[in-house]
Design a protein around this motif. Structure first.
Motif, PDB file in Angstrom:
ATOM      1  N   ILE A  45      -9.856  31.026 -60.272  1.00 52.04           N
ATOM      2  CA  ILE A  45      -9.730  31.256 -58.830  1.00 52.04           C
ATOM      3  C   ILE A  45     -10.416  30.117 -58.082  1.00 52.04           C
ATOM      4  CG2 ILE A  45     -11.861  32.599 -58.609  1.00 52.04           C
ATOM      5  CD1 ILE A  45     -10.320  34.424 -56.650  1.00 52.04           C
ATOM      6  N   GLU A  46      -9.895  29.772 -56.905  1.00 55.62           N
ATOM      7  CA  GLU A  46     -10.539  28.737 -56.088  1.00 55.62           C
ATOM      8  C   GLU A  46     -11.724  29.330 -55.338  1.00 55.62           C
ATOM      9  OE1 GLU A  46      -7.828  26.827 -53.477  1.00 55.62           O
ATOM     10  OE2 GLU A  46      -6.904  25.615 -55.077  1.00 55.62           O
ATOM     11  N   LEU A  47     -12.831  28.591 -55.366  1.00 51.70           N
ATOM     12  CA  LEU A  47     -14.044  29.034 -54.691  1.00 51.70           C
ATOM     13  C   LEU A  47     -14.241  28.334 -53.347  1.00 51.70           C
ATOM     14  CD1 LEU A  47     -16.434  29.013 -57.788  1.00 51.70           C
ATOM     15  CD2 LEU A  47     -15.285  30.990 -56.758  1.00 51.70           C
ATOM     16  N   PHE A  48     -13.602  27.172 -53.203  1.00 51.37           N
ATOM     17  CA  PHE A  48     -13.740  26.388 -51.970  1.00 51.37           C
ATOM     18  C   PHE A  48     -12.376  25.997 -51.416  1.00 51.37           C
ATOM     19  CE2 PHE A  48     -17.725  25.552 -54.235  1.00 51.37           C
ATOM     20  CZ  PHE A  48     -18.664  25.726 -53.234  1.00 51.37           C
ATOM     21  N   GLU A  49     -12.331  25.912 -50.113  1.00 51.19           N
ATOM     22  CA  GLU A  49     -11.214  25.260 -49.441  1.00 51.19           C
ATOM     23  C   GLU A  49     -11.616  23.807 -49.249  1.00 51.19           C
ATOM     24  OE1 GLU A  49      -9.705  27.142 -45.881  1.00 51.19           O
ATOM     25  OE2 GLU A  49     -10.539  29.064 -46.537  1.00 51.19           O
ATOM     26  N   ARG A  50     -10.772  22.866 -49.699  1.00 50.60           N
ATOM     27  CA  ARG A  50     -11.061  21.439 -49.524  1.00 50.60           C
ATOM     28  C   ARG A  50     -10.553  21.023 -48.144  1.00 50.60           C
ATOM     29  NH1 ARG A  50     -11.898  23.702 -54.539  1.00 50.60           N
ATOM     30  NH2 ARG A  50     -12.911  22.202 -55.946  1.00 50.60           N
ATOM     31  N   LEU A  51     -11.463  20.675 -47.259  1.00 52.21           N
ATOM     32  CA  LEU A  51     -11.130  20.278 -45.895  1.00 52.21           C
ATOM     33  C   LEU A  51     -11.368  18.785 -45.730  1.00 52.21           C
ATOM     34  CD1 LEU A  51     -12.915  23.253 -44.077  1.00 52.21           C
ATOM     35  CD2 LEU A  51     -10.499  23.088 -44.721  1.00 52.21           C
ATOM     36  N   PRO A  52     -10.770  18.178 -44.690  1.00 51.66           N
ATOM     37  CA  PRO A  52     -10.968  16.737 -44.467  1.00 51.66           C
ATOM     38  C   PRO A  52     -12.447  16.377 -44.315  1.00 51.66           C
ATOM     39  CG  PRO A  52      -9.157  17.528 -43.132  1.00 51.66           C
ATOM     40  CD  PRO A  52      -9.788  18.744 -43.737  1.00 51.66           C
ATOM     41  N   ARG A  53     -13.232  17.298 -43.765  1.00 51.16           N
ATOM     42  CA  ARG A  53     -14.642  16.975 -43.516  1.00 51.16           C
ATOM     43  C   ARG A  53     -15.600  17.806 -44.357  1.00 51.16           C
ATOM     44  NH1 ARG A  53     -15.332  15.797 -37.044  1.00 51.16           N
ATOM     45  NH2 ARG A  53     -13.785  14.106 -36.914  1.00 51.16           N
ATOM     46  N   GLY A  54     -15.167  18.316 -45.464  1.00 45.46           N
ATOM     47  CA  GLY A  54     -16.102  19.049 -46.299  1.00 45.46           C
ATOM     48  C   GLY A  54     -15.467  20.176 -47.079  1.00 45.46           C
ATOM     49  N   MET A  55     -16.336  21.091 -47.496  1.00 46.51           N
ATOM     50  CA  MET A  55     -15.926  22.215 -48.343  1.00 46.51           C
ATOM     51  C   MET A  55     -16.295  23.519 -47.638  1.00 46.51           C
ATOM     52  SD  MET A  55     -15.034  20.691 -51.378  1.00 46.51           S
ATOM     53  CE  MET A  55     -15.505  21.642 -52.810  1.00 46.51           C
ATOM     54  N   ARG A  56     -15.389  24.489 -47.705  1.00 50.08           N
ATOM     55  CA  ARG A  56     -15.664  25.793 -47.106  1.00 50.08           C
ATOM     56  C   ARG A  56     -15.347  26.872 -48.128  1.00 50.08           C
ATOM     57  NH1 ARG A  56     -12.663  26.768 -41.704  1.00 50.08           N
ATOM     58  NH2 ARG A  56     -10.862  27.115 -43.102  1.00 50.08           N
ATOM     59  N   LEU A  57     -16.220  27.858 -48.234  1.00 46.44           N
ATOM     60  CA  LEU A  57     -16.035  28.917 -49.213  1.00 46.44           C
ATOM     61  C   LEU A  57     -14.792  29.743 -48.905  1.00 46.44           C
ATOM     62  CD1 LEU A  57     -19.727  30.192 -49.529  1.00 46.44           C
ATOM     63  CD2 LEU A  57     -18.382  29.166 -51.375  1.00 46.44           C
ATOM     64  N   THR A  58     -14.067  30.098 -49.958  1.00 49.43           N
ATOM     65  CA  THR A  58     -12.976  31.053 -49.828  1.00 49.43           C
ATOM     66  C   THR A  58     -13.578  32.457 -49.811  1.00 49.43           C
ATOM     67  OG1 THR A  58     -12.729  31.260 -52.214  1.00 49.43           O
ATOM     68  CG2 THR A  58     -11.441  29.536 -51.118  1.00 49.43           C
ATOM     69  N   ALA A  59     -12.727  33.461 -49.641  1.00 46.45           N
ATOM     70  CA  ALA A  59     -13.217  34.847 -49.657  1.00 46.45           C
ATOM     71  C   ALA A  59     -13.881  35.160 -50.996  1.00 46.45           C
ATOM     72  CB  ALA A  59     -12.066  35.807 -49.390  1.00 46.45           C
ATOM     73  N   ALA A  60     -13.261  34.709 -52.084  1.00 42.24           N
ATOM     74  CA  ALA A  60     -13.850  34.920 -53.413  1.00 42.24           C
ATOM     75  C   ALA A  60     -15.157  34.131 -53.546  1.00 42.24           C
ATOM     76  CB  ALA A  60     -12.865  34.496 -54.498  1.00 42.24           C
ATOM     77  N   GLY A  61     -15.166  32.920 -52.973  1.00 44.87           N
ATOM     78  CA  GLY A  61     -16.374  32.107 -53.002  1.00 44.87           C
ATOM     79  C   GLY A  61     -17.528  32.762 -52.264  1.00 44.87           C
TER      80      GLY A  61
END
Length: 305
Positions: A45-61
């Motif tokens: 499962i993905e734990l982070f959303e990869r954004l242009p300016r960083g990383m953001r936790l997913t709901a599972a994260g």
């Protein structure tokens, strides 16, 4: 140490950036990124959303982050407790106590601690309330158990129990049938007084204020001697403690005593107000505080009419 995968995950979630997490942990960004990818792959499962300016936790994260943070806190607490246990293996504790507790309260308590922590040593000063308070204030005693200190003393009262006032007598004494004793009931019998303490102060005050005066035939600063004198038939003794063993064995009888409307006094566990106790002293303080309720229950049981 905490598993590296969780450590990297927590730091990236906290920083919101692999680069900033790498700087905080002094590890190459590529290494952290590889570990995060492997972590996600192992979980499926993905734990982070990869954004242009960083990383953001997913709901599972987010869920995993809260669990990981709890694990990190628990791990830190566990390390701290292990460190305290290591420190508690060595040390010395000085205690000031009334004679009453030196016989039936402290021996089993200290015996258990010596078996559990053989590296800790102890020294006891047995005295009166005034001297114990003075020793705690000066630092000569880490811990004291005595009568309640006066207001204004730089003393912290940690816990207290109620000690009943009473008359100690042989089981066949004429006053044995009285459920409660008043001072006037004791007139005509040889009386044994303690030389100090709140009980003696109240007895003397009643002699001054009361209509009927009674005087001691014997005086001593030793509760043990009062106990033995009563057992030998020398008289009846005024006590507030120190007779638990003999009462439990049925050798002597205790009857509650009323003095100016009062039936008990406070026995107080004290330390100096601003003093930071050693780990060994803190350990003993906790054990004494935990033992106080049982001690009070035993007192109530063996002194009940």
């Amino acid at each position: 140490m905490l598993a590296p995968l969780l450590k990297y995950f927590i730091e990236v979630a906290r920083q919101g950036s692999i680069r900033q997490a790498a700087e905080a942990l002094h590890i190459a960004p590529s290494a952290i990124n590889r570990h995060i990818l492997e972590f996600e792959e192992s979980l499926g499962i993905e734990l982070f959303e990869r954004l242009p300016r960083g990383m953001r936790l997913t709901a599972a994260g987010e869920v995993l982050y809260e669990v990981a943070r709890r694990m990190q806190r628990d791990y830190t607490v566990a390390l701290s407790e292990v460190d305290l246990l290591q420190q508690a293996r060595r040390g010395h504790v000085s205690i000031g106590t009334l004679q009453a507790l030196s016989e039936h309260f402290f021996p089993p308590l200290i015996s258990g601690l010596i078996k559990e922590y053989p590296g800790i040593t102890y020294s006891f000063f047995v005295g009166n309330t005034r001297d114990i308070i003075a020793r705690v204030k000066s630092g000569d005693s880490d811990i004291g158990i005595c009568g309640a200190p006066e207001k204004g003393e730089r003393i912290k009262q940690v816990a207290s129990v109620r000690l009943p006032f009473g008359v100690l007598m042989p089981r066949d004494h004429p006053l044995a049938g009285y459920p409660v004793i008043r001072l006037s009931d004791c007139k005509g019998y040889p009386l044994i007084y303690t030389t100090r303490g709140e009980l003696r102060t109240l007895l003397d005050r009643m002699n001054i204020d009361g209509a009927e005066r009674v005087s001691p035939a014997l005086e001593t600063n030793s509760v043990a001697m009062i106990r033995e004198l009563v057992a030998a038939g020398a008289g009846i003794g005024f006590v507030s403690s120190g007779i638990m063993g003999h009462l439990a064995q049925g050798e002597l009888l205790f009857r509650p005593l009323i003095l100016q409307g009062r039936v008990s006094t406070d026995l107080t566990l004290i330390i100096r107000e601003e003093r930071k106790l050693s780990v060994a002293a803190s350990l003993l303080l906790e054990r004494i505080e935990a033992a106080f309720p049982r001690f009070e229950e035993t007192l109530q049981r063996v002194t009940a009419p």
